[in-house]
Structure formats: structure tokens, C-alpha cells
Design a protein around this motif. Structure first.
Motif, PDB file in Angstrom:
ATOM      1  N   ALA A 221      34.368  79.456 100.077  1.00 36.59           N
ATOM      2  CA  ALA A 221      33.022  79.687  99.549  1.00 36.59           C
ATOM      3  C   ALA A 221      32.996  79.464  98.042  1.00 36.59           C
ATOM      4  CB  ALA A 221      32.558  81.102  99.895  1.00 36.59           C
ATOM      5  N   GLY A 222      34.027  79.936  97.343  1.00 36.47           N
ATOM      6  CA  GLY A 222      34.090  79.702  95.901  1.00 36.47           C
ATOM      7  C   GLY A 222      34.151  78.232  95.565  1.00 36.47           C
ATOM      8  N   ALA A 223      34.918  77.448  96.364  1.00 28.61           N
ATOM      9  CA  ALA A 223      35.012  76.008  96.117  1.00 28.61           C
ATOM     10  C   ALA A 223      33.707  75.300  96.439  1.00 28.61           C
ATOM     11  CB  ALA A 223      36.150  75.415  96.946  1.00 28.61           C
ATOM     12  N   ALA A 517      32.451  88.672  92.288  1.00 28.69           N
ATOM     13  CA  ALA A 517      31.066  89.144  92.292  1.00 28.69           C
ATOM     14  C   ALA A 517      30.095  87.975  92.424  1.00 28.69           C
ATOM     15  CB  ALA A 517      30.786  89.938  91.015  1.00 28.69           C
ATOM     16  N   LEU A 518      30.335  86.893  91.679  1.00 26.55           N
ATOM     17  CA  LEU A 518      29.484  85.704  91.774  1.00 26.55           C
ATOM     18  C   LEU A 518      29.553  85.095  93.172  1.00 26.55           C
ATOM     19  CD1 LEU A 518      27.745  83.441  90.447  1.00 26.55           C
ATOM     20  CD2 LEU A 518      29.910  82.292  89.902  1.00 26.55           C
ATOM     21  N   CYS A 522      26.493  84.762  95.895  1.00 27.71           N
ATOM     22  CA  CYS A 522      26.029  83.483  96.448  1.00 27.71           C
ATOM     23  C   CYS A 522      26.174  83.452  97.963  1.00 27.71           C
ATOM     24  CB  CYS A 522      26.807  82.331  95.818  1.00 27.71           C
ATOM     25  SG  CYS A 522      26.439  82.046  94.058  1.00 27.71           S
ATOM     26  N   MET A 523      27.204  84.073  98.507  1.00 32.36           N
ATOM     27  CA  MET A 523      27.356  84.165  99.958  1.00 32.36           C
ATOM     28  C   MET A 523      26.219  84.970 100.571  1.00 32.36           C
ATOM     29  SD  MET A 523      31.505  84.811 100.002  1.00 32.36           S
ATOM     30  CE  MET A 523      31.540  85.565 101.623  1.00 32.36           C
ATOM     31  N   PRO A 541      14.512  93.781 100.517  1.00 26.85           N
ATOM     32  CA  PRO A 541      13.998  92.864  99.490  1.00 26.85           C
ATOM     33  C   PRO A 541      14.873  91.621  99.374  1.00 26.85           C
ATOM     34  CG  PRO A 541      14.104  95.120  98.672  1.00 26.85           C
ATOM     35  CD  PRO A 541      14.807  95.110  99.986  1.00 26.85           C
ATOM     36  N   LEU A 542      14.262  90.506  99.025  1.00 28.41           N
ATOM     37  CA  LEU A 542      15.004  89.270  98.846  1.00 28.41           C
ATOM     38  C   LEU A 542      16.012  89.411  97.712  1.00 28.41           C
ATOM     39  CD1 LEU A 542      12.133  86.646  99.242  1.00 28.41           C
ATOM     40  CD2 LEU A 542      13.847  87.308 100.932  1.00 28.41           C
ATOM     41  N   ILE A 543      17.138  88.735  97.863  1.00 25.35           N
ATOM     42  CA  ILE A 543      18.203  88.803  96.869  1.00 25.35           C
ATOM     43  C   ILE A 543      17.895  87.811  95.757  1.00 25.35           C
ATOM     44  CG2 ILE A 543      20.677  88.559  96.477  1.00 25.35           C
ATOM     45  CD1 ILE A 543      21.053  89.075  99.482  1.00 25.35           C
TER      46      ILE A 543
END
Length: 653
Positions: A221-223, A517-518, A522-523, A541-543
Motif C-alpha cells: 500500500a505504501g508503494a 499514519a499516512l 490513505c488505505m 462521516p467521510l474521511i
């Protein structure tokens, strides 16, 4: 509680009090406050709270009384050293409390050791033993009704563990039931429900700990996010989802099958990109052939324009590449790529393999970890131009066997910080899981694939031709959670009981916490797009795009997980070269039957000369791993021989 009042060497009672006190935090003025978070930062490997210091001495005395005494000619040194280790390390007793117990043990020995010899064994065991302090006290004891049975076949396995994995669990031997050998389970609840379900289903299918698919998901996921997003911790401190991750497990632990299964969407994506590139290249080759034939005709006037070459082949992963090849790949892939290795030792040992060990490959990986700009100039660069990569992004993922960990260190034993940049996971492995028909569901497989597609769809920011990340920030609540974690982490590093060997990796965990955390944020947003609802819950609520408190706290939980595993790994890494030589040698001797001559060590190229072989055998004997005897041959000659002790035959088999 001030540092000035702390003793030079903490007693067991001091450690127990510290374990309790550290559930609070102090502000800059030194005032104590209750812990805010439900999961407080672990400052030290804590000892069990139900231990009463007044009972430890008596418990140790009863324990040592059951050990076999030293008997001359029967590996007596081994027995005495083991008793000293039990007292000084296993029960963490001071010399004043523990030495009388060793004297009681000595009274049963035949013959008893001298005062000088006994004190030497105490000091030797206390200083050279690789066992963590309090390893016997830290043995896990399940509370009534908790962990005292295995879930039935029809009962759901706990989140983060597999049924097949649980069914084979047995009580660990004493040597493995230590605090250092009891790492935290991966906090799978930190993943969005869709990916949480997928990781558990993969673990069930492969009969492995959920840690394996979880860290693979995190790395991929990070890549996929790559250079498209960066978290602005400060104006001058920005982090993207870069990870160097090593899965530490012995052979047969299902590392490779698990990683391959989770990587399938990446492999399929790369295959599609390669097929499309090959189609464009074939079209170019055909047009170029037509153009060249036309040019060769008399007069050379064609009216056909020379075709433009296709772009370089896109890459999102590789399994093996030299630094010279990686730079052009990264230049053509500004988002970044993954380096997926079956064994990360091949990655490390392959550095400078074509340069006689004198290249700068290791420096390249040190710089790439932080995203430092790369500019490569080689012969012919004046004509072709330099290879410039302003933000190299490579996520490294692979397995490694515990015995190969030392290969990650610098060959000249220099502290260059390379190994500190690697996140290690080393869960406990249980073998013998029965057959299972479990497989990941099509729903979860498709969900994971769609999440990756969503992350790969995040666009880089085009700043007048300079492709750079979109910068995101913390929300107000997220920043408060970040500061809370950061201060707790720094307080842990300032603790008087903190191991100096962990300062390097702990310093890198600050960047990793922001990166995790980032990535988690994003996930969560990607799962929101795939599922249509944030976290799969109606009415939530939407992220937003900025990193919120939930993502920060989940990152802190994952960092706590990595800390427990890295403590375990660094216990193995921080051994001295002579310790590693002794361990390798005794394992080799045990494997060949427990006996060897100096010439055998020379023939096996463990040492170069017979004098060094004799010295190594003496070192093994001094460590209590066996004894040296003299063997008589029929021709009247004699030779020294090393005989491994029964304890070594059992522990190093």
C-alpha cells in the motif's frame, strides 16, 4: 521520583515499580499525570506485576535446588554456569541476594568450586549470558479462563489469528517463553474492515501468523501511494510511505507463499503495463522498419516522418536489480517501485557484488530510505546526460532466516545505520498445522485489488514539469495525538533502563510512525471509495484528506507492535562476533554428533590453523558448552577432542 535517587543497578523490586509507574507520564516540570491513551507507550520490557520481590529469592532457591549439581568429569562447568545464569539472569537477582543461593548449589557439587572459581562463574554468566533479564520470571501464565484452552473447530478464531494456527499451539519451552520471545501480535484492528478480513483469510489459508500478510499489505500500500502523497509533519519535515520490511522466520514458515499471494494484484498490474508497453514498442519497431526502408531508396526522400520512440517500460516492482539499473527505472517511474525479495540477505549481499566490495550501493540505499535526491554520472554522461532521480522511492519487502540476521550488518562492523532502517517482524511460529480448505474469498481478493487500484490512481502534483507529492497535514486532533505519541516515544528513549543498542532503530521509528499514519489514512480513504462508506459503517462521516487522530493512534499501535519485535531481533543482532562464532561452531559440532578434533575445524574452514582451532575449543569449554578431553590412538599418539555437553546437544540440535 528523580533520577538521582535511582540505584546504579536496578533491583527486581525497582524494575517492578518502574513497570507500574510508567503507566503515567510527566510534563516538563516533572509533574505526574495519569496515562491518557488506553494503550500507553511501553517504556521498558515490563516484568509481571503479580511478582512480589520478597518471594523471588525463595522461588529462585527452590528452582536451583532442583538443578543437577556439578560433578567432576561430567561437564561440571556447564552445570555451575547454568545455575549462575538462572540466578543472575533468569530471576534477575542482585549479587547480594543471589550469590548465597549459588553457594548453596556449590555445597552439593562434587567437588565444590573454590570461592574464586564460583565468583568467576557468577560474573561470567551475568555478563556473557544472552538471556534477557528476568527470562524465567517473564514466563507467560494464563489467567483462569483466559488462554487455557484452544478454540474448537466450530468456534471463530480471535481476530488476527488463524484457527489452524491456534490448533497447533503448545506450551513453549522455558528458553522460548521469555519476554523478548513474546512479541505482540499484529494489531490487525488498525486496518480498515475490508483489508482486515483479507489479511485474516490469507493467514487462515497459509496457516501462518496474520503478521505475514499484514506487513505485506502495509508495504505494498505504501508503494502504491508512492510519491503521490507526503505527510507534512513540519514545513521542513515531510514523509511518504517508504518501508524497508524484513519478515524473520525459519524455513517452512510460509513466508514466501503468503507474500506471493498478497502480491498477486501487483504482479497482474505489472503484467498489464508490460503488455501495453510491448504493444507500443512493436508498433514503433514496425514504423521504424518502414521508415528505414524508405530512407534507403534512391534519393532518400520519403516524406515519412521518423516515428517517436515509445516511453521507457513502466515498472511498479522488481525482484532483483543493481543500483545502476535501478536509477533509470526510478527515473522512468516517478511514483516509485517495490523491491520484493524472497530473501533480503540476497539484497544485502548483492550490494557492490560487481565492484569488489568498494562501491557505494549501501550508501544509495541509506539515501533512498529518506528520499534523498540521486544524480548518477558515468562515462559518457556528458553526451547522454546524467541520470537524475529527485525523489527515489523504493519499498523493500522480503523474508530472512534468524540465523542470517548478522548478514544485514556492515561487514566491517561499522554502525552506518543501515540495519536501523529496517522494520523487523518475528512472530512465534507453530509448526504442524493440519490441512485446511480455507482460501481468501473472491470478495476480499477483489476488494484488496480495488484498494490498490485506488491508491495507484492517486496522481502526482505537476509543478512546472517537476512531479512531486501532494502534501497533506494533520488535523488538529491528529496533531495533538502525534505530539502525545512523539513525547512518549522520546521519554522512553530517555529512560535510564533503555538499552543503548536500540537508540538507532528507535530514532528511525519517528519517521516510520508518520509514514504508517499516512499509509493507514490513505488505505482508509481507499476502502471508503471501494465500499462506498467510510470504515464500512453507515452514518460515519467521510474521511478527509488530512491525517486524523484515528490514523495517528493506529500508527502508534503498529509502531508499538514493531518495537516488541525489534527488541527480539536486536537481542540476536547485538551479539559480539566471537559470540556468533561460538554459536555457529557448537551448532556445527552438535550436527556432526557432538565431537570434533582441531583438524576437523580446520577442514571445515571454521578456522585457518590448528592453533586457532584449539583456542576455539577452549573458548567453547569456558562457555560451558562442553569439555576438552584427550583421546588415545592405537599408534600411541594422543589428540585433544571437544565433546559437547548434554545441555548443548539438546539446545543446539
Amino acid at each position: 521520583m528523580s533520577d538521582t535517587s535511582a540505584p546504579a543497578r536496578a533491583t527486581l523490586a525497582d524494575l517492578v515499580r518502574m513497570a507500574i509507574d510508567l503507566e503515567c507520564w510527566t510534563d516538563e516540570a516533572g509533574d505526574w499525570h495519569p496515562a491518557i491513551d488506553a494503550q500507553p507507550v511501553q517504556y521498558v520490557p515490563t516484568l509481571p506485576r503479580d511478582i512480589k520481590a520478597s518471594n523471588v529469592v525463595e522461588r529462585c532457591r527452590r528452582y536451583v535446588a532442583k538443578q543437577e549439581p556439578s560433578i567432576s568429569g561430567s561437564c561440571g562447568h556447564d552445570s555451575a554456569w547454568h545455575a549462575a545464569q538462572t540466578i543472575a539472569r533468569g530471576f534477575a537477582l542482585s549479587f547480594a541476594d543471589g550469590y548465597p543461593i549459588l553457594e548453596e548449589f556449590n555445597n552439593r557439587c562434587q567437588p565444590p568450586w573454590s570461592e574464586k572459581e564460583l565468583r568467576h562463574k557468577w560474573e561470567d554468566a551475568a555478563e556473557k549470558s544472552r538471556k534477557p533479564l528476568g527470562y524465567i520470571l517473564n514466563r507467560s501464565r494464563p489467567m483462569p479462563g483466559i488462554g487455557d484452552r484452544t478454540p474448537g473447530r466450530d468456534e471463530p478464531a480471535p481476530v488476527g489469528q488463524t484457527t489452524a494456527y491456534l490448533e497447533t499451539q503448545e506450551e513453549e519451552p522455558e528458553e522460548q517463553a521469555t519476554a523478548a520471545d513474546q512479541p505482540e501480535p499484529f494489531p490487525i484492528h488498525c486496518f480498515p474492515p475490508l483489508l482486515r478480513q483479507y489479511a485474516i483469510e490469507v493467514a487462515n489459508s497459509c496457516s501462518c501468523p496474520v503478521d505475514f500478510p499484514a506487513v505485506t499489505i502495509l508495504s505494498l500500500a505504501g508503494a502504491a501511494i508512492g510519491n503521490s502523497r507526503a505527510l507534512s509533519v513540519k514545513r521542513t519535515w515531510k514523509e511518504s510511505g517508504r518501508f524497508y520490511i524484513a519478515i524473520v522466520a525459519p524455513p517452512g514458515a510460509s513466508k514466501t507463499p503468503t507474500v506471493d499471494l498478497v502480491c498477486q494484484p501487483v504482479f497482474r498490474r505489472q503484467a498489464r503495463l508490460s503488455r501495453e508497453w510491448q504493444r507500443l514498442k512493436d508498433e514503433y519497431d514496425q514504423q521504424m522498419e518502414i521508415y528505414e526502408r524508405a530512407v534507403k531508396k534512391p534519393g532518400g526522400q520519403t516524406g515519412i516522418a521518423k516515428p517517436d520512440p515509445p516511453p521507457n517500460e513502466p515498472h511498479i516492482y522488481t525482484t532483483d536489480a543493481t543500483v545502476e539499473v535501478l536509477n533509470p527505472i526510478l527515473q522512468a517511474s516517478p511514483r516509485g517501485i517495490s523491491l520484493i525479495r524472497d530473501e533480503v540477505t540476497g539484497w544485502v549481499l548483492g550490494m557492490n557484488q560487481y565492484k569488489g566490495g568498494k562501491g557505494s550501493d549501501r550508501q544509495f540505499w541509506l539515501t533512498s530510505w529518506s528520499g534523498g535526491a540521486s544524480k548518477v554520472d558515468r562515462k559518457g554522461s556528458l553526451a547522454t546526460g546524467s541520470v537524475r532521480v529527485p525523489r527515489p522511492f523504493i519499498n523493500v519487502l522480503g523474508g530472512i532466516q534468524p540465523d542470517m540476521l548478522e548478514e544485514l550488518c556492515d561487514e566491517k562492523a561499522r554502525e552506518d545505520g543501515f540495519v536501523h532502517r529496517i522494520l523487523f517482524t518475528q512472530p512465534l511460529i507453530k509448526y504442524g498445522a493440519p490441512w485446511t480448505d480455507a482460501e481468501p474469498s473472491e470478495f476480499s481478493e477483489q476488494g484488496w485489488s480495488l484498494v490498490l487500484d485506488n491508491l495507484y490512481g492517486l496522481q502526482l502534483h505537476d509543478d512546472n514539469g517537476d512531479l512531486r507529492p501532494h502534501f497533506v497535514r494533520f488535523t488538529a486532533e491528529g496533531r495533538a495525538a502525534w505530539i502525545e505519541w512523539f513525547n512518549g516515544h522520546r521519554e522512553e528513549m530517555r529512560s535510564v533502563s533503555f538499552s543503548a543498542s536500540l537508540l538507532g532503530p528507535w530514532a528511525k521509528l519517528e519517521a516510520y510512525c508518520a509514514r504508517i499514519a499516512l499509509t493507514i489514512h490513505c488505505m482508509r480513504r481507499a476502502c471508503e471509495q471501494v465500499c462506498g462508506e467510510p470504515e464500512g459503517l453507515t452514518g460515519t462521516p467521510l474521511i478527509g484528506e488530512d491525517v486524523d487522530e484515528t490514523s495517528v493512534r493506529r500508527a502508534a499501535a503498529i509502531i508499538s507492535y514493531f518495537k516488541s519485535h525489534m527488541r527480539r531481533v536486536y537481542t540476536q543482532l547485538k551479539t559480539r562476533p566471537e559470540d556468533r562464532t561460538a554459536e555457529r561452531t557448537i551448532r556445527w559440532i552438535v550436527k556432526r554428533g557432538g565431537k570434533c578434533f582441531p583438524r576437523d575445524l580446520v577442514a571445515a574452514r571454521i578456522v585457518a590453523k590448528s592453533t586457532a582451532a584449539s583456542a576455539l575449543m577452549k573458548e567453547l569449554a569456558d562457555r560451558g558448552l562442553g569439555k576438552i578431553a584427550v583421546e588415545n590412538f592405537k599408534n600411541g599418539k594422543t589428540a585433544e577432542t571437544f565433546i559437547a555437553s548434554p545441555h548443548s546437544m539438546k539446545n543446539y540440535a
